[in-house]
Design a protein around this motif. Structure first.
Motif, PDB file in Angstrom:
ATOM      1  N   SER A 130       0.846  -1.187   0.000  1.00  0.00           N
ATOM      2  CA  SER A 130       0.000   0.000   0.000  1.00  0.00           C
ATOM      3  C   SER A 130       0.881   1.237   0.000  1.00  0.00           C
ATOM      4  CB  SER A 130      -0.931   0.002   1.220  1.00  0.00           C
ATOM      5  OG  SER A 130      -0.174   0.073   2.413  1.00  0.00           O
ATOM      6  N   VAL A 131       0.271   2.365  -0.342  1.00  0.00           N
ATOM      7  CA  VAL A 131       0.985   3.641  -0.343  1.00  0.00           C
ATOM      8  C   VAL A 131       0.107   4.673   0.348  1.00  0.00           C
ATOM      9  CG1 VAL A 131       2.252   3.146  -2.463  1.00  0.00           C
ATOM     10  CG2 VAL A 131       0.054   4.321  -2.588  1.00  0.00           C
ATOM     11  N   ASP A 132       0.721   5.744   0.804  1.00  0.00           N
ATOM     12  CA  ASP A 132      -0.031   6.839   1.395  1.00  0.00           C
ATOM     13  C   ASP A 132      -0.461   7.798   0.306  1.00  0.00           C
ATOM     14  OD1 ASP A 132      -0.540   8.057   4.301  1.00  0.00           O
ATOM     15  OD2 ASP A 132      -0.118   9.690   2.900  1.00  0.00           O
ATOM     16  N   VAL A 133      -1.654   8.374   0.465  1.00  0.00           N
ATOM     17  CA  VAL A 133      -2.163   9.277  -0.560  1.00  0.00           C
ATOM     18  C   VAL A 133      -1.217  10.451  -0.791  1.00  0.00           C
ATOM     19  CG1 VAL A 133      -3.576  10.663   1.034  1.00  0.00           C
ATOM     20  CG2 VAL A 133      -4.262  10.442  -1.374  1.00  0.00           C
ATOM     21  N   ALA A 134      -0.479  10.853   0.235  1.00  0.00           N
ATOM     22  CA  ALA A 134       0.454  11.964   0.089  1.00  0.00           C
ATOM     23  C   ALA A 134       1.582  11.631  -0.873  1.00  0.00           C
ATOM     24  CB  ALA A 134       1.020  12.360   1.453  1.00  0.00           C
ATOM     25  N   ASP A 135       1.913  10.343  -1.005  1.00  0.00           N
ATOM     26  CA  ASP A 135       2.987   9.917  -1.897  1.00  0.00           C
ATOM     27  C   ASP A 135       2.605  10.032  -3.374  1.00  0.00           C
ATOM     28  OD1 ASP A 135       4.594   9.285   0.270  1.00  0.00           O
ATOM     29  OD2 ASP A 135       3.823   7.235   0.383  1.00  0.00           O
ATOM     30  N   LEU A 136       1.325  10.302  -3.655  1.00  0.00           N
ATOM     31  CA  LEU A 136       0.870  10.382  -5.045  1.00  0.00           C
ATOM     32  C   LEU A 136       1.055  11.776  -5.638  1.00  0.00           C
ATOM     33  CD1 LEU A 136      -2.405   8.259  -4.819  1.00  0.00           C
ATOM     34  CD2 LEU A 136      -0.047   7.535  -5.239  1.00  0.00           C
ATOM     35  N   ARG A 137       1.450  12.723  -4.830  1.00  0.00           N
ATOM     36  CA  ARG A 137       1.687  14.075  -5.354  1.00  0.00           C
ATOM     37  C   ARG A 137       2.908  14.049  -6.268  1.00  0.00           C
ATOM     38  NH1 ARG A 137       2.669  18.413  -3.192  1.00  0.00           N
ATOM     39  NH2 ARG A 137       0.920  19.708  -3.864  1.00  0.00           N
ATOM     40  N   GLY A 138       2.790  14.712  -7.403  1.00  0.00           N
ATOM     41  CA  GLY A 138       3.903  14.817  -8.339  1.00  0.00           C
ATOM     42  C   GLY A 138       4.081  13.632  -9.261  1.00  0.00           C
ATOM     43  N   GLN A 139       3.180  12.665  -9.199  1.00  0.00           N
ATOM     44  CA  GLN A 139       3.285  11.488 -10.070  1.00  0.00           C
ATOM     45  C   GLN A 139       2.716  11.787 -11.458  1.00  0.00           C
ATOM     46  OE1 GLN A 139       4.902   8.776  -9.185  1.00  0.00           O
ATOM     47  NE2 GLN A 139       5.189   9.381  -7.055  1.00  0.00           N
ATOM     48  N   ARG A 140       3.126  10.959 -12.410  1.00  0.00           N
ATOM     49  CA  ARG A 140       2.601  11.045 -13.775  1.00  0.00           C
ATOM     50  C   ARG A 140       1.482  10.016 -13.922  1.00  0.00           C
ATOM     51  NH1 ARG A 140       5.935  13.060 -17.802  1.00  0.00           N
ATOM     52  NH2 ARG A 140       5.564  11.278 -19.157  1.00  0.00           N
ATOM     53  N   TRP A 141       0.375  10.422 -14.583  1.00  0.00           N
ATOM     54  CA  TRP A 141      -0.818   9.597 -14.622  1.00  0.00           C
ATOM     55  C   TRP A 141      -1.205   9.184 -16.029  1.00  0.00           C
ATOM     56  CZ3 TRP A 141      -2.738   7.860 -10.115  1.00  0.00           C
ATOM     57  CH2 TRP A 141      -2.341   8.536  -8.948  1.00  0.00           C
ATOM     58  N   ILE A 142      -1.793   8.015 -16.113  1.00  0.00           N
ATOM     59  CA  ILE A 142      -2.385   7.521 -17.364  1.00  0.00           C
ATOM     60  C   ILE A 142      -3.893   7.547 -17.153  1.00  0.00           C
ATOM     61  CG2 ILE A 142      -2.548   5.586 -18.974  1.00  0.00           C
ATOM     62  CD1 ILE A 142       0.237   4.710 -17.741  1.00  0.00           C
ATOM     63  N   ALA A 143      -4.569   8.421 -17.875  1.00  0.00           N
ATOM     64  CA  ALA A 143      -5.983   8.686 -17.611  1.00  0.00           C
ATOM     65  C   ALA A 143      -6.840   8.310 -18.804  1.00  0.00           C
ATOM     66  CB  ALA A 143      -6.189  10.163 -17.270  1.00  0.00           C
ATOM     67  N   GLY A 144      -8.112   8.139 -18.524  1.00  0.00           N
ATOM     68  CA  GLY A 144      -9.092   7.992 -19.589  1.00  0.00           C
ATOM     69  C   GLY A 144      -9.600   9.365 -19.987  1.00  0.00           C
ATOM     70  N   SER A 145     -10.297   9.435 -21.097  1.00  0.00           N
ATOM     71  CA  SER A 145     -10.831  10.705 -21.554  1.00  0.00           C
ATOM     72  C   SER A 145     -11.961  11.138 -20.642  1.00  0.00           C
ATOM     73  CB  SER A 145     -11.350  10.588 -22.992  1.00  0.00           C
ATOM     74  OG  SER A 145     -10.304  10.199 -23.854  1.00  0.00           O
ATOM     75  N   SER A 146     -12.006  12.425 -20.324  1.00  0.00           N
ATOM     76  CA  SER A 146     -13.078  12.974 -19.514  1.00  0.00           C
ATOM     77  C   SER A 146     -14.316  13.151 -20.368  1.00  0.00           C
ATOM     78  CB  SER A 146     -12.643  14.318 -18.913  1.00  0.00           C
ATOM     79  OG  SER A 146     -13.675  14.860 -18.127  1.00  0.00           O
ATOM     80  N   VAL A 147     -15.490  12.735 -19.844  1.00  0.00           N
ATOM     81  CA  VAL A 147     -16.746  12.855 -20.571  1.00  0.00           C
ATOM     82  C   VAL A 147     -17.681  13.745 -19.777  1.00  0.00           C
ATOM     83  CG1 VAL A 147     -18.721  11.620 -21.534  1.00  0.00           C
ATOM     84  CG2 VAL A 147     -16.457  10.558 -21.557  1.00  0.00           C
TER      85      VAL A 147
END
Length: 307
Positions: free
Chosen positions: A191-208
């Motif tokens: 598991s990871v802490d939500v704070a560790d997700l700052r500054g990460q690069r994301w692969i997202a789906g298209s916003s609808v």
């Protein structure tokens, strides 16, 4: 012309327009010209002595009279199709069930349910199609789908405001998870802490529309860096495996993760939950559709995560 004289062709065209949302899309699906579709709609409106469609810049929307005609047209066309099957001598348990599904349902849940149904009821044929939630809901309303697997996120609002409300059954409620490359520093634990997700690069789906950007962990207190966008879940996961970024996945998708991907839980912040629901029009289900619904419920139960 009296409305009792309308043609089945006109009703089928109207149903297609209601599902597709535009005359152009309906024409393409039916193999007609747009002018031919317009003529069929015009003939229905003359017979109904009312406007059935509101023409808008982004397509068409059913008027109150249009909803009445669609509801009755669905019943008539389904009865005609059922008559054709009966005349063809198909057994009572045979038939085709039309199922719509959201993207990640096709990775594990859908194949398991369809395979189980083929083993237990080989006379039933299942035809499926993937789609967005709005498109699948329109197809249900138009009677071109019998069942639809839909994903729902908090605050779990109804999928549309039309009447009568869709009949919806929750098949499962799952936690949202994080997919990270196996070589990523965050992959060291479970598991990871939500704070560790700052500054990460994301692969997202298209916003609808006003939907949240799928693939990014909800509620981040920063503008996310979107490295890639992809609608297909398998494409997202393979991008993760190659170290191209992080993405979110339902817990039920973990068995489909390719080598090179770790699936982790996230600590801190609200518990992110997602529901998988089975939606349909109200009323009794034909036997083949009821059998598929039961297979989907059983497959979802097998994929259930411990609480």
């Amino acid at each position: 012309m009296d409305f009792t004289d309308v043609s089945l062709v006109a009703l089928r065209v109207f149903r297609e327009v209601a599902e597709r949302g535009t005359l152009t899309a309906a024409a393409g699906a039916l193999g007609y010209t747009q002018s031919a579709v317009s003529r069929q709609i015009a003939s229905l409106e003359r017979a109904a002595r009312a406007q059935l469609l509101e023409r808008r810049r982004d397509g068409v929307r059913l008027t109150a009279a249009g909803h009445v005609v669609l509801r009755r047209a669905v019943t008539v066309l389904d009865q005609i199709d059922a008559t054709a099957r009966e005349l063809a001598g198909l057994p009572a348990e045979a038939g085709t069930v039309r199922l719509g599904w959201f993207a990640s349902a096709g990775a594990v849940l859908l194949p398991r349910a369809v395979a189980a149904l083929r083993r237990s009821h080989p006379a039933i044929t299942v035809s499926t199609r993937e789609g967005s939630t709005p498109a699948l809901v329109r197809a249900l309303r138009a009677g071109t789908l019998d069942l639809a697997l839909l994903a729902s996120a908090p605050p779990f609002r109804p999928f549309d405001s039309e009447s009568p409300p869709l009949t919806v059954r929750t098949l499962g409620e799952r936690s949202l998870r994080l997919a990270v490359p196996a070589t990523h520093p965050l992959a060291a634990g479970d598991s990871v802490d939500v704070a560790d997700l700052r500054g990460q690069r994301w692969i997202a789906g298209s916003s609808v529309g006003d939907e949240r950007l799928m693939g990014v962990w909800p509620g981040l207190d920063e503008r996310p860096v979107i490295a890639h966008t992809a609608r297909d879940w398998l494409a997202k996961l393979h991008l993760v495996a190659e170290g191209c970024g992080l993405t979110t996945v339902p817990a039920s998708l973990a068995p489909a993760a390719p080598a090179g991907v770790r699936i982790l839980s996230v600590r801190g912040g609200p518990d992110e939950r997602r529901r998988v629901v089975l939606a349909r029009l109200p009323g009794p289900l034909p036997e083949p559709a009821a059998r598929l619904a039961e297979a989907l419920r059983a497959a979802a139960a097998d994929l259930g995560e411990p609480s």
